[in-house]
Design a protein around this motif. Structure first.
Motif, PDB file in Angstrom:
ATOM      1  N   ASP A  58       1.736   0.481 -14.307  1.00  0.00           N
ATOM      2  CA  ASP A  58       2.165   1.211 -13.115  1.00  0.00           C
ATOM      3  C   ASP A  58       1.958   2.723 -13.209  1.00  0.00           C
ATOM      4  O   ASP A  58       2.221   3.436 -12.249  1.00  0.00           O
ATOM      5  N   SER A  96      -5.557   4.336  -8.013  1.00  0.00           N
ATOM      6  CA  SER A  96      -4.811   4.689  -6.794  1.00  0.00           C
ATOM      7  C   SER A  96      -4.609   3.465  -5.919  1.00  0.00           C
ATOM      8  O   SER A  96      -3.525   3.239  -5.385  1.00  0.00           O
ATOM      9  N   HIS A  99      -2.030   1.004  -7.458  1.00  0.00           N
ATOM     10  CA  HIS A  99      -0.661   1.520  -7.486  1.00  0.00           C
ATOM     11  C   HIS A  99      -0.049   1.615  -6.100  1.00  0.00           C
ATOM     12  O   HIS A  99       1.168   1.665  -5.966  1.00  0.00           O
ATOM     13  N   ASP A 100      -0.870   1.673  -5.065  1.00  0.00           N
ATOM     14  CA  ASP A 100      -0.349   1.805  -3.709  1.00  0.00           C
ATOM     15  C   ASP A 100      -1.348   1.180  -2.745  1.00  0.00           C
ATOM     16  O   ASP A 100      -2.266   1.851  -2.283  1.00  0.00           O
ATOM     17  N   THR A 101      -1.174  -0.106  -2.452  1.00  0.00           N
ATOM     18  CA  THR A 101      -2.136  -0.789  -1.586  1.00  0.00           C
ATOM     19  C   THR A 101      -2.153  -0.210  -0.178  1.00  0.00           C
ATOM     20  O   THR A 101      -3.163  -0.277   0.505  1.00  0.00           O
ATOM     21  N   TYR A 103      -2.143   2.845   0.454  1.00  0.00           N
ATOM     22  CA  TYR A 103      -2.961   4.057   0.363  1.00  0.00           C
ATOM     23  C   TYR A 103      -4.382   3.783   0.839  1.00  0.00           C
ATOM     24  O   TYR A 103      -5.020   4.611   1.448  1.00  0.00           O
ATOM     25  N   ARG A 145      -4.373  11.852  -4.071  1.00  0.00           N
ATOM     26  CA  ARG A 145      -3.933  11.341  -5.374  1.00  0.00           C
ATOM     27  C   ARG A 145      -4.676  12.111  -6.445  1.00  0.00           C
ATOM     28  O   ARG A 145      -5.867  12.353  -6.317  1.00  0.00           O
TER      29      ARG A 145
END
Length: 195
Positions: A58, A96, A99-101, A103, A145
């Motif tokens: 993560d 990136s 870690h943050d779909t 995004y 990011r």
């Protein structure tokens, strides 16, 4: 455009090394080259995709990079082979995304600093890219990011360091605006016959 400052010789700090085994043990999840291509929503093909495996957690990721066979003859023509550097950059983009779909897919935007260590010869055909949170996190809350990316040989010797590599999300596709207005036209009313 780009601007930069080149420091040569004794002004460079000494290269360090990292414990690849330790990073691998922290990054328990993994994706192979094909899974990375699917996440990137494209097919980079065997002559471009240099990521063989992406291990991640993560906070960080470790991409195992390998110069594709069709490009090995061009290795000596570059100090920093574009395919290997592309693999390092894609490691950041994938980190990136993982870690943050929400995004979504991102594109490279900026690089604060790049540092090369040791002999300025070509990078080895196989190396690792360690993608990690930046040493100096950005203060803004925009959608960018940032990562620091270190490239190391198989022994963990630091070869290249990219600080403050920044990506920006691609703008989501907006549906075209459709304007509709009712159009009424008189027409005879057809009544079916009785019976």
């Amino acid at each position: 455009h780009a601007q930069g400052k080149v420091l040569l010789g004794s002004e460079l700090p000494p290269a360090g090394s990292v414990n690849l085994r330790e990073i691998r043990s922290r990054c328990a999840d993994s994706k192979n080259s094909d899974a990375c291509d699917r996440l990137l929503q494209s097919s980079h093909g065997p002559s471009i995709m240099s990521i063989e495996e992406l291990r991640y957690n993560d906070r960080e990721a470790l991409a195992r990079l390998r110069l594709p066979d069709p490009l090995k003859s061009s290795k000596n023509g570059y100090a920093l082979h574009p395919s290997l550097m592309n693999g390092a950059v894609l490691g950041s983009v994938l980190t990136s995304l993982l870690h943050d779909t929400a995004y979504g897919l991102s594109i490279p935007f900026a690089l604060a600093r790049m540092q090369l260590y040791g002999n300025p010869g070509p990078l080895p055909e196989e190396l690792y890219a360690h993608v990690k949170p930046p040493a100096d996190p950005p203060s803004s809350s925009n959608r960018s990011r940032r990562h620091d990316i270190d490239l190391m040989d198989n022994a963990g010797n630091l070869l290249v360091s990219m600080k403050g590599f920044t990506t920006m999300p691609l703008a989501p596709a907006k549906p075209p605006v459709i304007h509709a207005t009712p159009r009424l036209e008189p027409s005879p009313l057809k009544i079916p016959p009785k019976g």
